[in-house]
Motif scaffolding. Structure first.
Motif, mmCIF file in Angstrom:
data_model
loop_
_atom_site.group_PDB
_atom_site.id
_atom_site.type_symbol
_atom_site.label_atom_id
_atom_site.label_comp_id
_atom_site.label_asym_id
_atom_site.label_seq_id
_atom_site.Cartn_x
_atom_site.Cartn_y
_atom_site.Cartn_z
ATOM 1 N N THR A 1 5.251 4.540 3.265
ATOM 2 C CA THR A 1 4.890 5.884 3.683
ATOM 3 C C THR A 1 6.087 6.820 3.486
ATOM 4 O O THR A 1 6.902 6.573 2.572
ATOM 5 C CB THR A 1 4.323 5.835 5.129
ATOM 6 N N ASP A 2 6.246 7.843 4.324
ATOM 7 C CA ASP A 2 7.327 8.802 4.092
ATOM 8 C C ASP A 2 8.310 8.883 5.258
ATOM 9 O O ASP A 2 8.977 9.885 5.429
ATOM 10 C CB ASP A 2 6.743 10.195 3.783
ATOM 11 N N GLY B 1 0.817 5.325 0.544
ATOM 12 C CA GLY B 1 0.013 6.398 1.119
ATOM 13 C C GLY B 1 0.044 7.653 0.262
ATOM 14 O O GLY B 1 0.752 7.730 -0.754
ATOM 15 N N GLY B 2 -0.709 8.645 0.694
ATOM 16 C CA GLY B 2 -0.860 9.876 -0.072
ATOM 17 C C GLY B 2 0.455 10.594 -0.358
ATOM 18 O O GLY B 2 0.658 11.114 -1.467
ATOM 19 N N THR B 3 1.361 10.597 0.614
ATOM 20 C CA THR B 3 2.634 11.287 0.378
ATOM 21 C C THR B 3 3.443 10.550 -0.700
ATOM 22 O O THR B 3 4.224 11.164 -1.417
ATOM 23 C CB THR B 3 3.470 11.358 1.667
ATOM 24 N N ASP C 1 5.941 10.580 18.007
ATOM 25 C CA ASP C 1 5.660 11.341 16.787
ATOM 26 C C ASP C 1 6.848 12.260 16.454
ATOM 27 O O ASP C 1 7.195 13.137 17.254
ATOM 28 C CB ASP C 1 4.380 12.172 17.025
ATOM 29 N N PRO C 2 7.458 12.087 15.262
ATOM 30 C CA PRO C 2 8.638 12.905 14.926
ATOM 31 C C PRO C 2 8.322 14.387 14.767
ATOM 32 O O PRO C 2 9.223 15.213 14.734
ATOM 33 C CB PRO C 2 9.114 12.300 13.589
ATOM 34 N N ARG C 3 7.025 14.725 14.674
ATOM 35 C CA ARG C 3 6.679 16.152 14.586
ATOM 36 C C ARG C 3 6.652 16.795 15.967
ATOM 37 O O ARG C 3 6.591 18.000 16.109
ATOM 38 C CB ARG C 3 5.320 16.316 13.900
ATOM 39 N N PHE D 1 -0.472 7.455 17.026
ATOM 40 C CA PHE D 1 0.519 7.291 15.950
ATOM 41 C C PHE D 1 -0.236 7.279 14.625
ATOM 42 O O PHE D 1 -0.906 6.312 14.297
ATOM 43 C CB PHE D 1 1.231 5.932 16.078
ATOM 44 N N SER D 2 -0.094 8.348 13.849
ATOM 45 C CA SER D 2 -0.902 8.399 12.628
ATOM 46 C C SER D 2 -0.284 7.592 11.490
ATOM 47 O O SER D 2 -0.836 7.516 10.404
ATOM 48 C CB SER D 2 -1.091 9.851 12.205
ATOM 49 N N LYS E 1 0.855 -1.184 0.000
ATOM 50 C CA LYS E 1 0.000 0.000 0.000
ATOM 51 C C LYS E 1 0.891 1.234 0.000
ATOM 52 O O LYS E 1 1.874 1.308 0.736
ATOM 53 C CB LYS E 1 -0.905 0.007 1.240
ATOM 54 N N PHE F 1 8.742 5.530 14.699
ATOM 55 C CA PHE F 1 9.554 6.084 15.786
ATOM 56 C C PHE F 1 8.846 5.868 17.112
ATOM 57 O O PHE F 1 7.618 5.686 17.146
ATOM 58 C CB PHE F 1 9.770 7.584 15.571
HETATM 59 N N1 LIG Z 1 5.489 7.379 15.874
HETATM 60 C C1 LIG Z 1 5.554 7.727 14.600
HETATM 61 N N2 LIG Z 1 6.473 7.167 13.780
HETATM 62 C C2 LIG Z 1 6.543 7.521 12.488
HETATM 63 N N3 LIG Z 1 5.739 8.440 11.919
HETATM 64 C C3 LIG Z 1 4.786 9.027 12.694
HETATM 65 C C4 LIG Z 1 4.645 8.688 14.060
HETATM 66 N N4 LIG Z 1 3.637 9.416 14.583
HETATM 67 C C5 LIG Z 1 3.168 10.177 13.603
HETATM 68 N N5 LIG Z 1 3.853 9.958 12.447
HETATM 69 C C6 LIG Z 1 3.600 10.658 11.190
HETATM 70 O O1 LIG Z 1 2.937 9.765 10.283
HETATM 71 C C7 LIG Z 1 3.273 10.213 8.975
HETATM 72 C C8 LIG Z 1 2.941 9.105 7.990
HETATM 73 O O2 LIG Z 1 1.555 8.819 8.029
HETATM 74 P P1 LIG Z 1 0.592 9.410 6.896
HETATM 75 O O3 LIG Z 1 0.764 10.896 6.788
HETATM 76 O O4 LIG Z 1 -0.771 8.881 7.103
HETATM 77 O O5 LIG Z 1 1.294 8.754 5.631
HETATM 78 P P2 LIG Z 1 0.733 8.250 4.259
HETATM 79 O O6 LIG Z 1 0.446 9.474 3.445
HETATM 80 O O7 LIG Z 1 1.870 7.446 3.739
HETATM 81 O O8 LIG Z 1 -0.486 7.406 4.551
HETATM 82 C C9 LIG Z 1 4.724 10.558 9.066
HETATM 83 O O9 LIG Z 1 5.100 11.496 8.083
HETATM 84 C C10 LIG Z 1 4.872 11.113 10.483
HETATM 85 O O10 LIG Z 1 4.878 12.519 10.502
#
Ligand SMILES: Nc1ncnc2c1ncn2[C@@H]1O[C@H](COP(=O)(O)OP(=O)(O)O)[C@@H](O)[C@H]1O
Ligand SMILES: N[C@@H](CC(=O)OP(=O)(O)O)C(=O)O
Length: 450
Positions: A219-220, A7-9, A228-230, A254-255, A5, A225
């Motif tokens: 994903t990206d 994702g959007g990114t 959340d890296p943000r 964790f998104s 799969k 982690f």
């Molecule tokens: N614990 C975590 N580990 C990794 N990424 C995380 C975590 N928590 C939040 N994220 C965020 O989730 C994002 C990826 O999920 P999402 O934006 O839904 O991706 P996609 O577009 O691939 O579905 C990452 O860019 C990151 O900022």
């Protein structure tokens, strides 16, 4: 065989489409590819799904939504042109959008689902067209034709068990498959979408249906982690975790993977491998039944806001038979579902999603509680964040809760609630929502940087 799969990114631009194509073509086992709608190309950008929702809102409000329609089409025009696809591909997209927006608008959520699902459909059509242009045998498969049957709950659908049997023949397809994520069809033929982020769920369902060896979720980020890296600078990388750990962490905030994506993979015992489209060489994170590295007591810290608590106390509550049942009946009658219910001998708190507990619902619920349960004390606390530390077997280790509460106290985070729950793999803390990021940093650092 692998189901992957993206994702959007991973599909935000033509350049990203090419990366996806290269990854898929690098391994013949990648037979089924699930795609999301194009996501953000940069921070201020808007996801195509959000543009489609804005378009649905505009047209529902009686406007023609032409500006936003043009923004949607220009995202796809850029991809079509940069990939060297014929302009007819864009004409097809424009006419599908026009036809959908002329559909039945009498049910707001249904109409919105029918529009917002188009981002995934267009991504899948274009990726399949690009693969064929490059000389590879790929087909676009429609979820209705494939038999992805969902409950008739617009924007919140769940898979029906019969889907697995129906989807199984995809395994034997002679051509490789590009499948749109995020939506399916109810038995009555209505298009219905999963909750936001639901393409992860589609991928897991397909992986389970065809008994894939692995479900690769691209994903990206290089891996999951520990936080959340943000929010946390340089969070620790986690390369292995169990389904149960990831389920708790996804639920808690964790998104990176939708929490409802784990159940289909878990039931079918299919490992989930989180990987990076922008760096496919990186190790990623493997989610499976067990992890080899048992040393880490805590694998992650996650939290989110939007909670509130109804707090009740009553002397001898513990001896009053049916008290909990009657309380939950009141909650159910108000159309609410509860998230947690920590309790003591004479008191109980019911934690709800704050967005569902509107002032009029609150008034009705509190009146009934007062009348029917006659508590000594009854109050509602709003603006709560829940934060969880998660790790299998963690609660059997001495000192974990002490380290966590110590770290929160050192950062001046006031604890409103602690709940270890029955799962033995998490401890939950209730705090003020303004303290959430501070608390995530404190907990991450005490378990991973000390
Ligand atoms: N614990 C975590 N580990 C990794 N990424 C995380 C975590 N928590 C939040 N994220 C965020 O989730 C994002 C990826 O999920 P999402 O934006 O839904 O991706 P996609 O577009 O691939 O579905 C990452 O860019 C990151 O900022
Ligand atoms: N595009 C949908 C579904 C989805 O899963 O997207 P993403 O893979 O970008 O999280 C959404 O934005 O909700």
């Amino acid at each position: 065989m692998k189901v992957c799969k993206f994702g959007g990114t991973s599909l935000a631009s033509a350049e990203q489409f090419r990366k996806v194509a290269n990854i898929v073509l690098a391994d013949d086992e990648r037979k089924i590819v699930v795609v999301s709608a194009p996501g953000k190309r940069n921070k201020p950008d808007t996801k195509v799904t959000d543009l489609l929702i804005a378009y649905a809102d505009a047209t529902l409000g009686g406007a023609d939504g032409e500006d936003v329609r043009q923004s949607i089409l220009s995202r796809f025009a850029e991809i079509v042109d940069d990939l060297g696809l014929p302009r007819e591909e864009l004409d097809t997209i424009a006419s599908i959008l026009t036809a959908r927006s002329a559909g039945d608008r009498s049910h707001r959520e249904r109409y919105t689902d029918s529009i917002k699902a188009l981002g995934e459909e267009f991504s899948a059509r274009l990726l399949a067209a690009y693969m064929r242009k490059e000389g590879h045998d790929f087909i676009y498969v429609d979820p209705k034709d494939a038999g992805l049957v969902l409950s008739d709950e617009p924007g919140n659908a769940q898979v029906l068990p019969e889907s697995y049997e129906r989807l199984r023949p995809l395994r034997d397809s002679a051509s490789r498959i590009i499948f749109p994520g995020f939506y399916g069809y109810a038995k009555n033929g209505n298009l219905v979408a999963f909750p936001r982020g639901g393409s992860d769920i589609t991928g897991a369902i397909l992986a389970a249906a065809v008994q894939a060896d692995v479900y690769e979720n691209f994903t990206d980020v290089d891996n999951v982690f520990a936080a959340d890296p943000r929010v946390v600078e340089r969070p620790a990388a986690i390369h292995e975790m169990t389904y149960a750990e990831m389920r708790e962490l996804s639920y808690a905030g964790f998104s990176v993977l939708h929490d409802e994506a784990l159940q289909p993979a878990f039931n079918a015992k299919i490992p989930v491998h989180i990987r990076n489209t922008n760096n496919p060489e990186s190790r990623g994170t493997l989610i499976s039944l067990e992890r080899h590295n048992q040393e880490l007591p805590v694998v992650g810290v996650a939290g989110s806001t939007d909670f509130c608590a109804i707090f009740l106390s009553k002397y001898l509550m513990n001896r009053e038979k049916g008290f909990g049942r009657r309380l939950l009946q009141i909650i159910e009658d108000a159309g609410l579902s509860y998230e947690h219910m920590p309790s003591g001998i004479d008191h109980v708190s019911v934690i709800l999603k704050e967005s569902t507990f509107t002032p009029d619902v609150e008034e009705r619920v509190l009146n009934r509680i007062r009348e029917e349960l006659q508590p000594d004390k009854l109050l509602v606390r709003r603006g709560i964040a829940l934060i969880m530390i998660v790790g299998d077997g963690m609660t059997q280790q001495i000192g974990i809760a002490k380290r966590a509460t110590g770290a929160l106290a050192d950062s001046s985070v006031n604890l409103e609630m602690i709940n270890q729950g029955a799962s033995e793999n998490s401890i939950m803390f209730g705090i003020r929502k303004d303290d959430l990021n501070k608390a995530i940093v404190a907990l991450h650092n005490v378990f991973f940087h000390e």
